[in-house]
Design a protein around this motif. Sequence first.
Motif, short mmCIF file in Angstrom:
data_model
loop_
_atom_site.label_atom_id
_atom_site.label_comp_id
_atom_site.label_asym_id
_atom_site.label_seq_id
_atom_site.Cartn_x
_atom_site.Cartn_y
_atom_site.Cartn_z
N GLN A 45 9.40 -11.13 21.75
CA GLN A 45 8.47 -11.89 21.98
C GLN A 45 9.63 -12.68 23.13
O GLN A 45 9.88 -13.78 22.63
CB GLN A 45 7.70 -12.95 21.64
N GLU A 60 12.20 -13.66 20.55
CA GLU A 60 12.55 -13.75 19.39
C GLU A 60 11.93 -12.32 18.43
O GLU A 60 10.62 -12.15 18.95
CB GLU A 60 11.38 -14.57 18.90
N ARG A 64 7.83 -6.35 12.33
CA ARG A 64 6.07 -5.51 11.99
C ARG A 64 5.97 -4.30 10.92
O ARG A 64 7.41 -3.68 11.00
CB ARG A 64 5.02 -4.49 12.99
N PRO A 75 3.17 -9.32 9.84
CA PRO A 75 4.33 -10.48 8.59
C PRO A 75 3.60 -11.03 8.32
O PRO A 75 3.62 -11.05 6.54
CB PRO A 75 5.32 -11.44 9.76
N ASP A 76 2.52 -11.40 8.32
CA ASP A 76 1.52 -12.85 7.29
C ASP A 76 0.68 -11.64 6.11
O ASP A 76 0.69 -12.45 5.56
CB ASP A 76 0.52 -13.59 8.65
N MET A 88 12.76 -10.10 0.22
CA MET A 88 13.00 -10.44 1.53
C MET A 88 14.30 -10.47 2.37
O MET A 88 14.92 -10.32 2.69
CB MET A 88 12.84 -12.32 1.74
N VAL A 95 15.94 -6.11 9.66
CA VAL A 95 15.38 -7.38 10.63
C VAL A 95 16.37 -7.25 11.22
O VAL A 95 17.08 -7.12 12.85
CB VAL A 95 14.81 -7.83 10.27
N LEU A 119 15.07 -16.74 8.98
CA LEU A 119 14.77 -16.12 8.05
C LEU A 119 13.77 -17.05 7.09
O LEU A 119 13.05 -17.46 7.51
CB LEU A 119 16.33 -17.75 7.76
N SER A 120 13.70 -16.44 5.76
CA SER A 120 12.90 -16.80 4.68
C SER A 120 13.88 -17.94 3.21
O SER A 120 15.16 -17.81 3.92
CB SER A 120 12.30 -16.00 4.20
N THR A 152 12.22 -22.24 9.51
CA THR A 152 10.37 -23.09 9.77
C THR A 152 11.02 -24.66 8.43
O THR A 152 11.34 -24.52 7.52
CB THR A 152 9.29 -22.45 9.15
N ASP A 180 11.72 -23.75 13.38
CA ASP A 180 10.97 -23.27 13.65
C ASP A 180 9.09 -24.33 12.61
O ASP A 180 9.28 -25.29 11.86
CB ASP A 180 10.55 -22.39 12.92
N ARG A 204 2.79 -24.66 17.47
CA ARG A 204 1.59 -24.21 18.96
C ARG A 204 0.38 -25.04 18.38
O ARG A 204 -0.51 -25.38 19.57
CB ARG A 204 1.39 -23.62 19.21
N GLY A 238 3.32 -21.39 21.74
CA GLY A 238 2.20 -20.90 21.58
C GLY A 238 1.48 -20.89 22.89
O GLY A 238 0.53 -21.64 23.06
N GLY A 258 5.10 -17.68 24.20
CA GLY A 258 3.44 -17.85 23.98
C GLY A 258 3.14 -16.37 24.73
O GLY A 258 3.35 -15.61 26.04
N TYR A 259 1.48 -16.63 24.55
CA TYR A 259 0.82 -14.94 25.32
C TYR A 259 0.81 -15.97 26.54
O TYR A 259 0.43 -14.21 27.87
CB TYR A 259 0.07 -15.03 24.74
N PRO A 264 4.42 -10.08 21.62
CA PRO A 264 5.43 -9.86 21.72
C PRO A 264 5.14 -8.18 21.94
O PRO A 264 3.53 -8.10 21.54
CB PRO A 264 5.71 -10.17 20.10
P1 C2E Z 1 6.31 -17.95 14.08
O1 C2E Z 1 7.67 -17.37 13.97
O2 C2E Z 1 6.23 -18.90 14.42
O3 C2E Z 1 6.09 -16.92 15.19
C1 C2E Z 1 5.32 -16.81 15.94
C2 C2E Z 1 3.67 -16.61 15.93
O4 C2E Z 1 2.82 -16.88 17.28
C3 C2E Z 1 4.37 -14.71 15.98
O5 C2E Z 1 3.58 -13.64 14.83
C4 C2E Z 1 3.05 -14.65 17.28
O6 C2E Z 1 3.25 -13.34 17.55
C5 C2E Z 1 2.38 -15.77 17.47
N1 C2E Z 1 2.30 -16.32 19.08
C6 C2E Z 1 3.10 -15.89 19.06
N2 C2E Z 1 2.86 -16.16 20.72
C7 C2E Z 1 1.34 -16.71 20.27
C8 C2E Z 1 0.93 -17.37 21.15
O7 C2E Z 1 -0.39 -18.41 22.88
N3 C2E Z 1 -0.48 -17.66 20.43
C9 C2E Z 1 -1.11 -17.72 19.15
N4 C2E Z 1 -2.06 -18.00 18.88
N5 C2E Z 1 0.08 -16.72 18.70
C10 C2E Z 1 1.07 -17.01 19.32
P2 C2E Z 1 3.21 -13.28 13.92
O8 C2E Z 1 4.65 -11.81 15.22
O9 C2E Z 1 2.36 -11.80 13.45
O10 C2E Z 1 4.79 -13.43 12.79
C11 C2E Z 1 3.74 -14.36 12.59
C12 C2E Z 1 5.50 -14.75 11.00
O11 C2E Z 1 5.60 -14.46 10.40
C13 C2E Z 1 5.99 -16.19 12.06
O12 C2E Z 1 5.98 -17.00 12.77
C14 C2E Z 1 7.22 -15.61 10.91
O13 C2E Z 1 7.40 -16.82 10.58
C15 C2E Z 1 6.80 -14.55 9.61
N6 C2E Z 1 7.92 -13.78 10.53
C16 C2E Z 1 7.84 -12.79 11.81
N7 C2E Z 1 9.05 -11.97 11.11
C17 C2E Z 1 10.18 -11.97 10.78
C18 C2E Z 1 10.90 -11.71 9.86
O14 C2E Z 1 11.41 -10.81 10.31
N8 C2E Z 1 11.51 -12.60 9.23
C19 C2E Z 1 11.01 -13.72 8.17
N9 C2E Z 1 11.74 -14.36 7.65
N10 C2E Z 1 9.29 -13.98 8.76
C20 C2E Z 1 9.96 -13.24 9.82
#
Ligand code: C2E
Length: 285
Positions: A45, A60, A64, A75-76, A88, A95, A119-120, A152, A180, A204, A238, A258-259, A264
């Motif tokens: 993204q 970023e 998936r 990821p959630d 992790m 990753v 990162l985690s 975060t 984050d 966001r 966001g 953001g979207y 992404p």
């Molecule tokens: P994050 O790092 O804060 O990433 C932003 C999340 O918000 C992403 O969800 C993204 O798709 C979503 N997003 C972006 N723009 C918007 C928007 O305008 N509106 C809304 N509603 N959502 C938006 P995603 O991809 O599901 O990832 C969720 C979380 O999972 C990430 O939050 C991050 O904390 C974690 N994550 C993702 N990839 C990795 C990774 O490779 N390693 C680790 N440790 N954590 C990851």
Amino acid sequence: YAAKTGHGGGPVFATGLDDHARTRLTMLEELRAGLDRGELVLHYQPKVTVDASARVTGVEALVRWQHPVRGLVYPDAFLYTAESADLMGRITTVVLDLACRQSRAWHDQGLPVSVAVNLSVSNLRDPGFPEQVGELLRRYDLPPAALELEVTESVLMTDADNALLLLGRLRDLGIRLAVDDYGTGYSSLSYLQVLPVDDLKLDRAFVSRCVVDPRSAAIVHSTVQLAHSLGMQIVAEGVEDDEVFDRLRGYGCDLAQGYGIARPQDAGSTTGWLQQREIAHRATV
Ligand code: C2E
Ligand code: MG
Ligand code: MG
Ligand code: MG
């Protein structure tokens, strides 16, 4: 250990396990196999400057899991379980490797975009982690500026002192660092003051509400000023529409994601998006 092998040869879960534990075990087994089979993929993204040019400064990487039966898993749905099972470290290694490989490919195509990786907790507890990152940059012949690492606020606060040390070592390598989901955790201002980071990514929850809720607006505006007075850049997460983007511009926010700017997308679509942006940008200068 709760699983035993049934007569059919496949694993049969012992009775007495509740659904949750059973699901968790199944998922972990599948995730380990999926890691072996290379089923993790990255979507990207973009981050853009908050001005008329909306120039791309980087992307970023968001992980998936391309599951053979379940399809694309977000990821959630699996990172929490992975963290609790000590997976992790392995996931971040995969990753980071995919992200650096893609950044290398983009550099070679004349698109020098940097990639941010999340990162985690376990990464920040691994004293060998900075060395691993340095080694990766050398392997792909990338400048440290090609990589950004996001942590975060809640991950940071899990082990704040240790995190501080490790981030310091990563920053010594020349890697950009970002906090984050800022504003949703429990970090104090005194911690923020000593944190060696370049960017604050404002969650966001505040950003999306800044045009409808004066209190959210006040938080966004004053966080921009706080970040700037600490010498940090502020990234709004966001951003879903132009109204928010324009408001952020008025507040002097540096970057947005953001979207409303771009969702992404997989590497192929992201390349197309970046190339179009490049062309559009060149056409206006
Ligand atoms: P994050 O790092 O804060 O990433 C932003 C999340 O918000 C992403 O969800 C993204 O798709 C979503 N997003 C972006 N723009 C918007 C928007 O305008 N509106 C809304 N509603 N959502 C938006 P995603 O991809 O599901 O990832 C969720 C979380 O999972 C990430 O939050 C991050 O904390 C974690 N994550 C993702 N990839 C990795 C990774 O490779 N390693 C680790 N440790 N954590 C990851
Ligand atoms: Mg992030
Ligand atoms: Mg975030
Ligand atoms: Mg998040």
